[in-house]
Design a protein around this motif. Structure first.
Motif, mmCIF file in Angstrom:
data_model
loop_
_atom_site.group_PDB
_atom_site.id
_atom_site.type_symbol
_atom_site.label_atom_id
_atom_site.label_comp_id
_atom_site.label_asym_id
_atom_site.label_seq_id
_atom_site.Cartn_x
_atom_site.Cartn_y
_atom_site.Cartn_z
ATOM 1 N N ARG A 107 6.530 8.444 6.018
ATOM 2 C CA ARG A 107 7.679 7.579 6.262
ATOM 3 C C ARG A 107 7.461 6.215 5.627
ATOM 4 O O ARG A 107 6.329 5.751 5.513
ATOM 5 C CB ARG A 107 7.901 7.377 7.772
ATOM 6 C CG ARG A 107 8.301 8.615 8.549
ATOM 7 C CD ARG A 107 8.361 8.300 10.018
ATOM 8 N NE ARG A 107 8.930 9.383 10.796
ATOM 9 C CZ ARG A 107 9.033 9.379 12.117
ATOM 10 N NH1 ARG A 107 8.595 8.331 12.795
ATOM 11 N NH2 ARG A 107 9.553 10.400 12.765
ATOM 12 N N GLY A 108 8.562 5.583 5.264
ATOM 13 C CA GLY A 108 8.481 4.187 4.857
ATOM 14 C C GLY A 108 8.321 3.307 6.078
ATOM 15 O O GLY A 108 8.866 3.605 7.144
ATOM 16 N N LYS A 144 10.008 6.559 -2.197
ATOM 17 C CA LYS A 144 9.460 7.281 -1.048
ATOM 18 C C LYS A 144 9.401 8.778 -1.319
ATOM 19 O O LYS A 144 8.421 9.455 -1.003
ATOM 20 C CB LYS A 144 10.295 7.015 0.197
ATOM 21 C CG LYS A 144 9.732 7.729 1.431
ATOM 22 C CD LYS A 144 10.818 8.090 2.402
ATOM 23 C CE LYS A 144 10.302 9.111 3.392
ATOM 24 N NZ LYS A 144 11.336 9.514 4.354
ATOM 25 N N LEU A 178 4.331 4.194 4.331
ATOM 26 C CA LEU A 178 4.350 3.696 2.962
ATOM 27 C C LEU A 178 4.882 2.274 2.919
ATOM 28 O O LEU A 178 5.907 1.955 3.529
ATOM 29 C CB LEU A 178 5.237 4.583 2.090
ATOM 30 C CG LEU A 178 4.861 6.063 2.007
ATOM 31 C CD1 LEU A 178 5.939 6.832 1.251
ATOM 32 C CD2 LEU A 178 3.505 6.234 1.336
ATOM 33 N N PHE A 205 2.653 2.634 -1.818
ATOM 34 C CA PHE A 205 3.368 3.620 -2.628
ATOM 35 C C PHE A 205 3.306 3.304 -4.115
ATOM 36 O O PHE A 205 3.503 4.185 -4.954
ATOM 37 C CB PHE A 205 4.825 3.756 -2.162
ATOM 38 C CG PHE A 205 5.649 2.500 -2.268
ATOM 39 C CD1 PHE A 205 6.351 2.210 -3.430
ATOM 40 C CD2 PHE A 205 5.754 1.627 -1.195
ATOM 41 C CE1 PHE A 205 7.126 1.064 -3.523
ATOM 42 C CE2 PHE A 205 6.528 0.483 -1.276
ATOM 43 C CZ PHE A 205 7.218 0.187 -2.447
#
Length: 333
Positions: A107-108, A144, A178, A205
Motif C-alpha cells: 500500500r501507499g 504504486k 510505499l 518506491f
C-alpha cells in the motif's frame, strides 16, 4: 551446518510463531492497562473493551496500525502528555476493525489508502532522527502499481528458490508501505523497519528497480524485524547510545546497536542469496544477486570488525554474533 544456528540467523518458523505469540500477549496486556486503567475516559471504556476483544480474540494477529497506535500511546504516557495520550487513545478507537495481517499487502503510505488516522500513526512510527523518513510522499497510482508488481515478483522468486525465507517474511513483514522523501534534495532511503510498526516495512518506491535488489531489500528490512524480536527479553548490546563508532553505511558515527544490526542483517542477506543461488536461480538475475551478496558481505565484514573491537554483548548477543560469524566464515571458505 545450517541447522546448528537455525534458531538465530536462519529461518525457523515454529520458533518465530512462538515469539510473535508472546509479543501479542504482551501487547494485549499493555493495551488493557493503558486503555482501561490509565486512560480516564469512562464513557469510552466499553468501546475500548469491545475493540480489544475484536483484535485479540481471533486466530490472526494485529497488524502494524495497531502496533503504531500502541507506540504512540506509550510515548505520550511516558512523556506525561495527557492531551496527546487522550488523542492517541481516541485514534486507536477510530482504526478500522479489519486489523489482522493477512498475507502480503502493498500500500501507499497515504490517507487515501489507509485513512487519516492510520496514516498519521504510521508516519509517526516511521519518523527517523536523520531526516530520511520525516516527510514522506506516497506514490501515485501508476508508480504504486509498478512497485507492487516488482515486490510480488521478488516474493515469488523467494517462494520458488528459498521457501523457508519466504515463509519467514510472511510472518515478519506481510505489509509493505510505499513512500519517498517529499524533498528531492534529501538523500534517499531504500527501506526502513521499526518495531513501532511491527508486521510492516517501509520501502522507497523510487528505489524499486531490478528484481535482485528488491529481493535483498525485503530480506534486509525483515531481518531488522527478526532481530527486534531477540531484543524482547534481552538488551543484546550493552554499549551506551552515546558511544559512537564508524559504520560503512553511514557517513557519521553511530551507536553500536546500529552497527550490530547492519552486520546481522547483512549476514542474512548473504545467506538468503546463497540459498536462492544454490537452489537453481540462473541468468542475469543470478549474476546481479551474486553482486548484491558480495556487497553485503563487505558491509558485514566492516561492521564485524567494529563489533569485535568495541562491542559489549550479552550472552544472547554473543550467540547472535557467533552464529553470523560462523555462517560468513563458511561463505568465505
Amino acid at each position: 551446518m545450517e541447522l546448528q544456528f537455525r534458531t538465530t540467523l536462519h529461518p525457523d518458523a515454529d520458533d518465530l510463531r512462538e515469539t510473535i505469540t508472546r509479543l501479542i500477549d504482551r501487547l494485549e496486556t499493555s493495551f488493557r492497562h493503558l486503555l482501561l486503567e490509565v486512560w480516564d475516559s469512562p464513557k469510552n471504556k466499553a468501546k475500548a473493551e469491545e475493540k480489544l476483544k475484536r483484535i485479540f480474540s481471533g486466530q490472526g494477529r494485529p497488524d502494524s496500525r495497531i502496533f503504531a497506535a500502541h507506540d504512540a500511546m506509550v510515548n505520550a504516557a511516558l512523556s506525561q502528555d495527557e492531551p496527546g495520550f487522550d488523542k492517541t487513545c481516541l485514534q486507536f478507537l477510530q482504526l478500522p476493525d479489519e486489523v489482522e495481517a493477512t498475507g502480503l499487502r502493498v500500500r501507499g503510505l497515504s490517507e487515501i489508502e489507509l485513512g487519516s488516522t492510520a496514516c498519521d500513526l504510521l508516519r509517526r512510527a516511521y519518523c527517523d532522527d536523520v531526516g530520511l523518513t520525516t516527510d514522506l510522499l506516497a506514490p501515485g497510482a501508476e508508480a504504486k502499481k509498478q512497485a507492487a508488481a516488482k515486490i510480488n515478483q521478488a516474493i515469488n522468486m523467494m517462494e520458488k528458490y528459498a521457501p523457508d525465507w519466504a515463509g519467514e517474511f510472511d510472518l515478519l513483514a506481510p505489509q509493505v508501505y510505499l513512500a519517498t522523501n517529499r524533498d528531492p534534495k534529501k538523500s534517499g532511503f531504500g527501506g526502513a523497519t521499526v518495531f513501532a510498526a511491527f508486521g510492516s516495512i517501509l520501502m522507497n518506491f523510487n528505489k524499486i528497480d531490478i528484481l535482485p535488489r528488491v529481493l535483498m531489500t525485503l530480506v534486509h528490512e525483515s531481518s531488522h524485524a527478526k532481530l527486534f524480536l531477540y531484543h524482547l527479553d534481552d538488551p543484546v548490546i550493552l554499549n551506551e547510545d552515546t558511544e559512537l563508532f564508524s559504520s560503512p553505511l553511514r557517513s557519521a558515527p553511530r551507536p553500536m546497536e546500529g552497527i550490530f544490526h547492519a552486520a546481522w542483517v547483512s549476514a542474512r542477506m548473504v545467506q538468503s542469496a546463497n540459498c536462492i543461488l544454490d537452489n537453481g536461480l540462473c541468468g542475469p538475475d543470478a549474476k546481479e544477486l551474486r553482486r548484491q551478496s558480495s556487497q553485503a558481505a563487505i558491509v558485514y565484514q566492516d561492521c564485524a570488525t567494529q563489533i569485535e573491537q568495541h562491542a559489549r554483548l550479552t550472552p544472547l548477543g554473543q550467540r547472535l554474533f557467533d552464529d553470523a560469524q560462523r555462517a560468513m566464515s563458511d561463505v568465505r571458505s
